[in-house]
Design an enzyme around this catalytic site. Structure first.
Site, PDB file in Angstrom:
ATOM      1  N   ASN A 211       0.646  -1.173   0.056  1.00 56.45           N
ATOM      2  CA  ASN A 211      -0.094   0.046  -0.091  1.00 56.45           C
ATOM      3  C   ASN A 211       1.025   1.218   0.149  1.00 56.45           C
ATOM      4  O   ASN A 211       1.945   1.284   0.656  1.00 56.45           O
ATOM      5  CB  ASN A 211      -0.760  -0.055   0.862  1.00 56.45           C
ATOM      6  CG  ASN A 211      -0.466  -0.229   2.607  1.00 56.45           C
ATOM      7  OD1 ASN A 211       0.666  -0.939   2.471  1.00 56.45           O
ATOM      8  ND2 ASN A 211      -1.278   0.254   3.630  1.00 56.45           N
ATOM      9  N   GLU A 213       0.351   5.112   0.956  1.00 52.78           N
ATOM     10  CA  GLU A 213      -0.516   6.078   1.233  1.00 52.78           C
ATOM     11  C   GLU A 213      -0.361   7.409   0.817  1.00 52.78           C
ATOM     12  O   GLU A 213       0.914   7.900   0.271  1.00 52.78           O
ATOM     13  CB  GLU A 213      -0.758   6.350   2.772  1.00 52.78           C
ATOM     14  CG  GLU A 213      -1.236   4.751   3.002  1.00 52.78           C
ATOM     15  CD  GLU A 213      -1.413   4.658   4.767  1.00 52.78           C
ATOM     16  OE1 GLU A 213      -0.941   5.576   5.643  1.00 52.78           O
ATOM     17  OE2 GLU A 213      -2.139   3.592   4.923  1.00 52.78           O
ATOM     18  N   CYS A 222      -4.158   0.807  -2.267  1.00 56.58           N
ATOM     19  CA  CYS A 222      -3.818  -0.555  -1.755  1.00 56.58           C
ATOM     20  C   CYS A 222      -2.705  -1.143  -2.565  1.00 56.58           C
ATOM     21  O   CYS A 222      -2.785  -1.106  -3.709  1.00 56.58           O
ATOM     22  CB  CYS A 222      -5.281  -1.280  -1.888  1.00 56.58           C
ATOM     23  SG  CYS A 222      -6.831  -0.561  -0.994  1.00 56.58           S
ATOM     24  N   GLU A 224      -3.049  -4.404  -3.331  1.00 56.08           N
ATOM     25  CA  GLU A 224      -3.390  -5.278  -4.391  1.00 56.08           C
ATOM     26  C   GLU A 224      -3.755  -4.417  -5.816  1.00 56.08           C
ATOM     27  O   GLU A 224      -3.010  -5.017  -6.688  1.00 56.08           O
ATOM     28  CB  GLU A 224      -4.888  -5.624  -4.146  1.00 56.08           C
ATOM     29  CG  GLU A 224      -5.271  -6.341  -3.208  1.00 56.08           C
ATOM     30  CD  GLU A 224      -5.443  -5.786  -1.779  1.00 56.08           C
ATOM     31  OE1 GLU A 224      -4.822  -4.347  -1.707  1.00 56.08           O
ATOM     32  OE2 GLU A 224      -6.104  -6.058  -1.240  1.00 56.08           O
ATOM     33  N   CYS A 254     -10.406  -4.470  -0.531  1.00 54.05           N
ATOM     34  CA  CYS A 254     -11.567  -3.659  -0.427  1.00 54.05           C
ATOM     35  C   CYS A 254     -12.297  -3.768  -1.690  1.00 54.05           C
ATOM     36  O   CYS A 254     -12.081  -4.359  -2.592  1.00 54.05           O
ATOM     37  CB  CYS A 254     -11.146  -2.315  -0.169  1.00 54.05           C
ATOM     38  SG  CYS A 254     -10.456  -1.457  -1.637  1.00 54.05           S
ATOM     39  N   CYS A 257     -10.744  -2.514  -5.068  1.00 59.43           N
ATOM     40  CA  CYS A 257      -9.604  -3.581  -5.373  1.00 59.43           C
ATOM     41  C   CYS A 257     -10.440  -5.030  -5.928  1.00 59.43           C
ATOM     42  O   CYS A 257      -9.738  -5.450  -7.248  1.00 59.43           O
ATOM     43  CB  CYS A 257      -8.634  -3.981  -4.334  1.00 59.43           C
ATOM     44  SG  CYS A 257      -7.456  -2.735  -3.891  1.00 59.43           S
TER      45      CYS A 257
HETATM   46  N1  THU Z   1      -5.260  -1.311   2.302  1.00 59.82           N
HETATM   47  C1  THU Z   1      -4.638  -2.276   1.518  1.00 59.82           C
HETATM   48  O1  THU Z   1      -3.412  -2.129   0.870  1.00 59.82           O
HETATM   49  N2  THU Z   1      -5.331  -3.641   1.032  1.00 59.82           N
HETATM   50  C2  THU Z   1      -6.347  -3.901   1.439  1.00 59.82           C
HETATM   51  O2  THU Z   1      -6.916  -5.179   1.229  1.00 59.82           O
HETATM   52  C3  THU Z   1      -7.245  -3.122   2.727  1.00 59.82           C
HETATM   53  C4  THU Z   1      -6.657  -1.946   2.834  1.00 59.82           C
HETATM   54  C5  THU Z   1      -4.599  -0.378   2.786  1.00 59.82           C
HETATM   55  C6  THU Z   1      -4.920   1.010   2.325  1.00 59.82           C
HETATM   56  C7  THU Z   1      -4.424   1.875   3.358  1.00 59.82           C
HETATM   57  O3  THU Z   1      -3.200   2.339   3.066  1.00 59.82           O
HETATM   58  C8  THU Z   1      -4.516   1.089   4.523  1.00 59.82           C
HETATM   59  O4  THU Z   1      -4.636  -0.352   4.011  1.00 59.82           O
HETATM   60  C9  THU Z   1      -5.488   1.514   5.532  1.00 59.82           C
HETATM   61  O5  THU Z   1      -6.818   1.542   4.704  1.00 59.82           O
END
Ligand code: THU
Length: 299
Positions: A211, A213, A222, A224, A254, A257
């Site tokens: 991920n 941010e 994310c 994925e 999510c 994704c």
């Molecule tokens: N996140 C992912 O990378 N994948 C997921 O399946 C769920 C959420 C990340 C996005 C963000 O950086 C953090 O988790 C909190 O939402």
């Protein structure tokens, strides 16, 4: 310095996307492993009718076949690496490459064989290209000794282009470990929730992601989708599996994704877990029933 390349002509439909790039990779790998680079060959991708006619005309064999090779060099002993002088005679000033001959592949036979062996058409096309390139380099499979030598080269090249890991060769555990290893790369200063992902593509390659941010929170990507975008931007179009590793708990993908993944396969395995613990395996179909995909747009 010009680099090894194939002159590919597609005369029949049905090749998976990315096949031409895959064939070019195979040719470069074969040349590097043989130790005879800056070579070229013609490739025609045809249907069963065309290869049947050619097989009959050139070899007197009255049936279709998967692949035919027509080497320009008459290697008396050994292979191209032992016959640099003969190879040098095939120098073509227009391309700056040595022309090793022609390859004809039947996409129909390739499809049947892929089904028979239970691997992807891309893998089968890759393998047939490896096999044919080796014939152009002087390999054969008439005697046991020749066959062993040729098989050994096939395995090395298939490994080099990452086509040897398909069909379950890469376990769910291995893919999950690749995802978990990406937790260290995660950029998650705001949520402090790190996620790693690894995608296994149909042609046997693995692409990883984490991920990423952003101070403007909506810009967050994310793990994925990072992995998916890396895979697609390298030519992959079908995903066989995705593993997702969370640090503090399983990170189920999510909704956004799930939709992005849906574009590249409905039945991919989805492997979800927490680093260092057991994981669960499901499919994208289970996670996104009645999904909307490219087929719905008539694509
Ligand atoms: N996140 C992912 O990378 N994948 C997921 O399946 C769920 C959420 C990340 C996005 C963000 O950086 C953090 O988790 C909190 O939402």
């Amino acid at each position: 310095m010009p680099e090894t390349r194939l002159d590919i002509q597609i005369e029949a439909p049905g090749l998976p996307e990315g096949s031409e790039a895959l064939m070019q990779r195979v040719a470069r790998s074969a040349a590097r492993i043989e130790g005879v680079e800056r070579v070229t060959a013609g490739v025609r991708v045809v249907d069963d009718v065309a290869i049947h006619a050619l097989n009959k005309q050139e070899r007197g064999v009255d049936r279709p076949t998967d692949v035919l090779s027509f080497p320009t060099v008459n290697y008396r002993r050994g292979t191209a690496r032992d016959n640099e002088k003969l190879v040098a005679r095939e120098y073509d000033p227009d391309t700056g490459l040595r022309y090793l001959g022609d390859i004809v592949i039947s996409v129909d036979r390739a499809k049947e064989q892929a089904l028979e062996y239970g691997h992807s058409l891309a893998r089968e096309i890759g393998f047939l290209t490896v096999h044919a390139m080796l014939h152009l380099f002087g390999y054969d499979h008439m005697t046991d000794e020749e066959r062993t030598l040729m098989r050994g080269m096939e395995e090395r090249i298939m490994h080099d282009v990452s086509l040897d890991r398909e069909g379950g060769a890469l376990s769910d555990q291995e893919l999950f470990d690749r995802a978990a290893a990406m937790l260290d790369m995660a950029y998650a200063p705001y949520s402090n929730y790190r996620v790693g992902a690894a995608i296994l593509t149909e042609d046997g390659r693995v692409f990883t992601g984490c991920n990423v941010e952003n101070a403007s929170y909506g810009g967050t990507i994310c793990a994925e989708r990072t992995a998916a975008v890396k895979a697609v931007s390298e030519g992959a179009r079908r995903f066989r599996a995705i593993a997702i590793a969370g640090e503090r708990g399983p990170a189920w993908p999510c909704g956004l994704c799930r939709q992005v993944l849906r574009e590249f396969g409905q039945d991919m395995r989805v492997i979800v877990g927490t680093k260092g613990q057991a994981f669960e395996v499901t499919t994208l179909n289970e996670l996104l029933p009645h999904g909307f995909g490219p087929e719905d747009l008539g694509k």
